[in-house]
Write a protein that holds these residues in place. Structure first.
Motif, PDB file in Angstrom:
ATOM      1  N   VAL A   1      -2.510  12.187 -18.950  1.00  0.00           N
ATOM      2  CA  VAL A   1      -2.078  12.861 -17.734  1.00  0.00           C
ATOM      3  C   VAL A   1      -3.284  13.112 -16.833  1.00  0.00           C
ATOM      4  O   VAL A   1      -4.349  13.524 -17.303  1.00  0.00           O
ATOM      5  CB  VAL A   1      -1.398  14.215 -18.042  1.00  0.00           C
ATOM      6  N   LEU A   2      -3.102  12.875 -15.556  1.00  0.00           N
ATOM      7  CA  LEU A   2      -4.121  13.198 -14.562  1.00  0.00           C
ATOM      8  C   LEU A   2      -3.622  14.354 -13.705  1.00  0.00           C
ATOM      9  O   LEU A   2      -2.548  14.265 -13.102  1.00  0.00           O
ATOM     10  CB  LEU A   2      -4.413  11.980 -13.675  1.00  0.00           C
ATOM     11  N   PHE A   3      -4.394  15.444 -13.660  1.00  0.00           N
ATOM     12  CA  PHE A   3      -4.096  16.585 -12.790  1.00  0.00           C
ATOM     13  C   PHE A   3      -5.007  16.516 -11.567  1.00  0.00           C
ATOM     14  O   PHE A   3      -6.226  16.344 -11.700  1.00  0.00           O
ATOM     15  CB  PHE A   3      -4.332  17.909 -13.525  1.00  0.00           C
ATOM     16  N   VAL A   4      -4.415  16.666 -10.383  1.00  0.00           N
ATOM     17  CA  VAL A   4      -5.174  16.604  -9.134  1.00  0.00           C
ATOM     18  C   VAL A   4      -4.911  17.874  -8.332  1.00  0.00           C
ATOM     19  O   VAL A   4      -3.751  18.214  -8.052  1.00  0.00           O
ATOM     20  CB  VAL A   4      -4.780  15.360  -8.299  1.00  0.00           C
ATOM     21  N   ASP A   5      -6.004  18.561  -7.973  1.00  0.00           N
ATOM     22  CA  ASP A   5      -5.900  19.805  -7.202  1.00  0.00           C
ATOM     23  C   ASP A   5      -7.242  20.028  -6.532  1.00  0.00           C
ATOM     24  O   ASP A   5      -8.267  19.504  -7.001  1.00  0.00           O
ATOM     25  CB  ASP A   5      -5.554  20.978  -8.132  1.00  0.00           C
ATOM     26  N   ASP A   6      -7.256  20.788  -5.443  1.00  0.00           N
ATOM     27  CA  ASP A   6      -8.526  21.090  -4.795  1.00  0.00           C
ATOM     28  C   ASP A   6      -9.199  22.308  -5.412  1.00  0.00           C
ATOM     29  O   ASP A   6     -10.357  22.617  -5.087  1.00  0.00           O
ATOM     30  CB  ASP A   6      -8.333  21.307  -3.286  1.00  0.00           C
ATOM     31  N   ASP A   7      -8.503  23.015  -6.306  1.00  0.00           N
ATOM     32  CA  ASP A   7      -9.032  24.211  -6.964  1.00  0.00           C
ATOM     33  C   ASP A   7      -9.604  23.797  -8.324  1.00  0.00           C
ATOM     34  O   ASP A   7      -8.878  23.626  -9.306  1.00  0.00           O
ATOM     35  CB  ASP A   7      -7.919  25.245  -7.138  1.00  0.00           C
ATOM     36  N   GLU A   8     -10.918  23.646  -8.373  1.00  0.00           N
ATOM     37  CA  GLU A   8     -11.560  23.175  -9.601  1.00  0.00           C
ATOM     38  C   GLU A   8     -11.409  24.178 -10.738  1.00  0.00           C
ATOM     39  O   GLU A   8     -11.262  23.795 -11.903  1.00  0.00           O
ATOM     40  CB  GLU A   8     -13.036  22.890  -9.337  1.00  0.00           C
ATOM     41  N   ASN A   9     -11.436  25.477 -10.444  1.00  0.00           N
ATOM     42  CA  ASN A   9     -11.273  26.489 -11.486  1.00  0.00           C
ATOM     43  C   ASN A   9      -9.891  26.381 -12.131  1.00  0.00           C
ATOM     44  O   ASN A   9      -9.752  26.503 -13.350  1.00  0.00           O
ATOM     45  CB  ASN A   9     -11.476  27.885 -10.903  1.00  0.00           C
ATOM     46  N   LEU A  10      -8.864  26.167 -11.300  1.00  0.00           N
ATOM     47  CA  LEU A  10      -7.514  26.004 -11.818  1.00  0.00           C
ATOM     48  C   LEU A  10      -7.420  24.762 -12.704  1.00  0.00           C
ATOM     49  O   LEU A  10      -6.791  24.790 -13.772  1.00  0.00           O
ATOM     50  CB  LEU A  10      -6.518  25.915 -10.665  1.00  0.00           C
ATOM     51  N   LEU A  11      -8.038  23.670 -12.268  1.00  0.00           N
ATOM     52  CA  LEU A  11      -8.019  22.439 -13.053  1.00  0.00           C
ATOM     53  C   LEU A  11      -8.648  22.642 -14.430  1.00  0.00           C
ATOM     54  O   LEU A  11      -8.125  22.190 -15.448  1.00  0.00           O
ATOM     55  CB  LEU A  11      -8.754  21.323 -12.307  1.00  0.00           C
ATOM     56  N   ASN A  12      -9.779  23.330 -14.459  1.00  0.00           N
ATOM     57  CA  ASN A  12     -10.456  23.581 -15.732  1.00  0.00           C
ATOM     58  C   ASN A  12      -9.612  24.464 -16.643  1.00  0.00           C
ATOM     59  O   ASN A  12      -9.586  24.271 -17.864  1.00  0.00           O
ATOM     60  CB  ASN A  12     -11.826  24.207 -15.484  1.00  0.00           C
ATOM     61  N   ALA A  13      -8.915  25.418 -16.031  1.00  0.00           N
ATOM     62  CA  ALA A  13      -8.040  26.291 -16.824  1.00  0.00           C
ATOM     63  C   ALA A  13      -6.883  25.496 -17.427  1.00  0.00           C
ATOM     64  O   ALA A  13      -6.515  25.689 -18.596  1.00  0.00           O
ATOM     65  CB  ALA A  13      -7.519  27.429 -15.949  1.00  0.00           C
ATOM     66  N   ILE A  14      -6.290  24.595 -16.632  1.00  0.00           N
ATOM     67  CA  ILE A  14      -5.200  23.750 -17.131  1.00  0.00           C
ATOM     68  C   ILE A  14      -5.691  22.868 -18.269  1.00  0.00           C
ATOM     69  O   ILE A  14      -5.018  22.712 -19.289  1.00  0.00           O
ATOM     70  CB  ILE A  14      -4.627  22.895 -15.984  1.00  0.00           C
TER      71      ILE A  14
END
Length: 386
Positions: free
Chosen positions: A7-20
């Motif tokens: 799965v690839l997660f794409v978001d502009d919020d890097e903190n949120l991505l790391n949490a996911i």
């Protein structure tokens, strides 16, 4: 699951991505990308991914636009929109334009998101199976048509081989994408000629001037060939490309300019009609014949082609010349002489690389006593006793 879902997660919020990633890494094989541009790069270099989860509200390129690009270039990656924006327009755009599998509002429980991803992965597997079956069907259809051309119209088939070689070299030199559609169109363009009376097809290949009625017949044949191909799954793009190389296509396009692939193919097809495919290919002489109709072509591509095509096909991959009976013909042999049956009918033209179907057909004709002549072929390995 025996293997984790990619799965690839794409978001502009890097903190949120790391949490996911920290939360779901035990259940999924996760990669993250900060923004749409980074997401496309990740898909290209680290793919394939079964599932893509993208935020909507990203700077520069929003999620719906990003997913639409992913749909075009990575159609088997199933797309999920994850956003806090619940307005109806965003949902419609994501689902219709990008064919998103799900539209999920933030905040979303981890268990719910994981379940949706699993459903998306199941859909990905279904798409992959359907795509594989379709690819095999399309490949078989193309092989059938090219085999029929090679056996029924050997002279025209030789011209398709020239056009294919030229197109590959020209695309590389001119930075034109050598797409699957273009390669297939190079192999199938004579289908329109097969719908013409034999005398008219021969006249067209000699570059003799056609009457107004003959031009209409030729135009109608081109349209009919395009319509026939357009009925085969995945060949709609090939059909459009072939149509755009004809005057009929230009008229039906409602003033839309053909792409560089169609403009290149138009020149190469007409150029193939100006050469004798059985003899030495005189590129400059062929271009001199086309110059009188220069206004019908893309001038930039036309003037760039002669030096590009001059040496195409002169190097032979095969090494040894062998004289054999028709019964000894093998797949991959390059004919250096025309193969005719005992009535004088041309079966395979010189310069043709023999397909498995052609070799089997000739073998049956030889066994039945229809072909007694010996022929010369080029091949890499020693021939079997014939």
């Amino acid at each position: 699951m025996s293997e984790k879902i990619r799965v690839l997660f794409v978001d502009d919020d890097e903190n949120l991505l790391n949490a996911i990633k920290r939360t779901l890494r035990k259940d999924l094989d996760i990669e993250i990308a900060t923004g749409a541009i980074d997401g496309l790069r990740m898909l290209d270099k680290n793919g394939p991914f079964s599932v893509l989860v993208s935020d909507q509200n990203m700077p520069k390129v929003d999620g719906a636009t990003f997913l639409a690009k992913v749909k075009k270039h990575f159609p088997n990656t199933v797309r999920i929109m994850l956003t806090g924006n619940s307005d109806q327009h965003t949902a419609i755009s994501a689902i219709n334009d990008a064919e998103a599998f799900r539209f999920v509002n933030k905040p979303c429980r981890t268990s719910q998101l994981l379940e949706i991803i699993k459903e998306a992965h199941d859909h990905h597997l279904q798409l992959a199976t359907e795509y594989s079956v379709l690819e095999e069907t399309v490949a078989g259809s193309i092989k059938l048509m090219t085999d029929m051309l090679s056996m029924a119209y050997p002279d025209r088939f030789k011209r398709t081989m020239l056009v294919t070689q030229w197109a590959e070299a020209a695309c590389k030199a001119l930075d034109i994408e050598y797409t699957w559609e273009l390669k297939t169109a190079c192999a199938l363009w004579p289908i329109g000629d097969t719908l013409l009376p034999e005398a008219l097809a021969a006249k067209r290949n000699t570059q003799d001037a056609l009457t107004a009625e003959e031009r209409q017949t030729v135009m109608a044949a081109g349209v009919s060939a395009s319509e026939m191909l357009g009925n085969i799954p995945r060949l709609q793009g090939v059909a459009r490309l072939m149509l755009m190389t004809t005057p009929a296509g230009s008229m039906m396009a409602e003033n839309k300019k053909p792409g560089p692939d169609a403009r290149l193919l138009q020149i190469l097809i007409d150029l193939s009609r100006c050469v004798d495919p059985s003899g030495p290919i005189k590129i400059n002489a062929a271009f001199n014949q086309l110059v009188k109709n220069i206004n019908a072509y893309d001038a930039g591509i036309f003037t760039a082609l002669p030096p590009i095509l001059k040496n195409v096909g002169k190097k032979k991959e095969v090494k040894q010349l062998h004289e054999i009976t028709a019964g000894g013909l093998c797949e991959g042999d390059l004919l250096t002489t025309d193969l005719k049956d005992d009535t004088g009918k041309l079966i395979l033209a010189s310069g043709q690389v023999v397909s498995e179907t052609a070799a089997n057909t000739v073998s049956r004709l030889y066994s039945s006593g229809a072909i007694s002549m010996r022929m010369k072929v080029m091949r890499n390995t020693e021939p079997a006793a014939a």
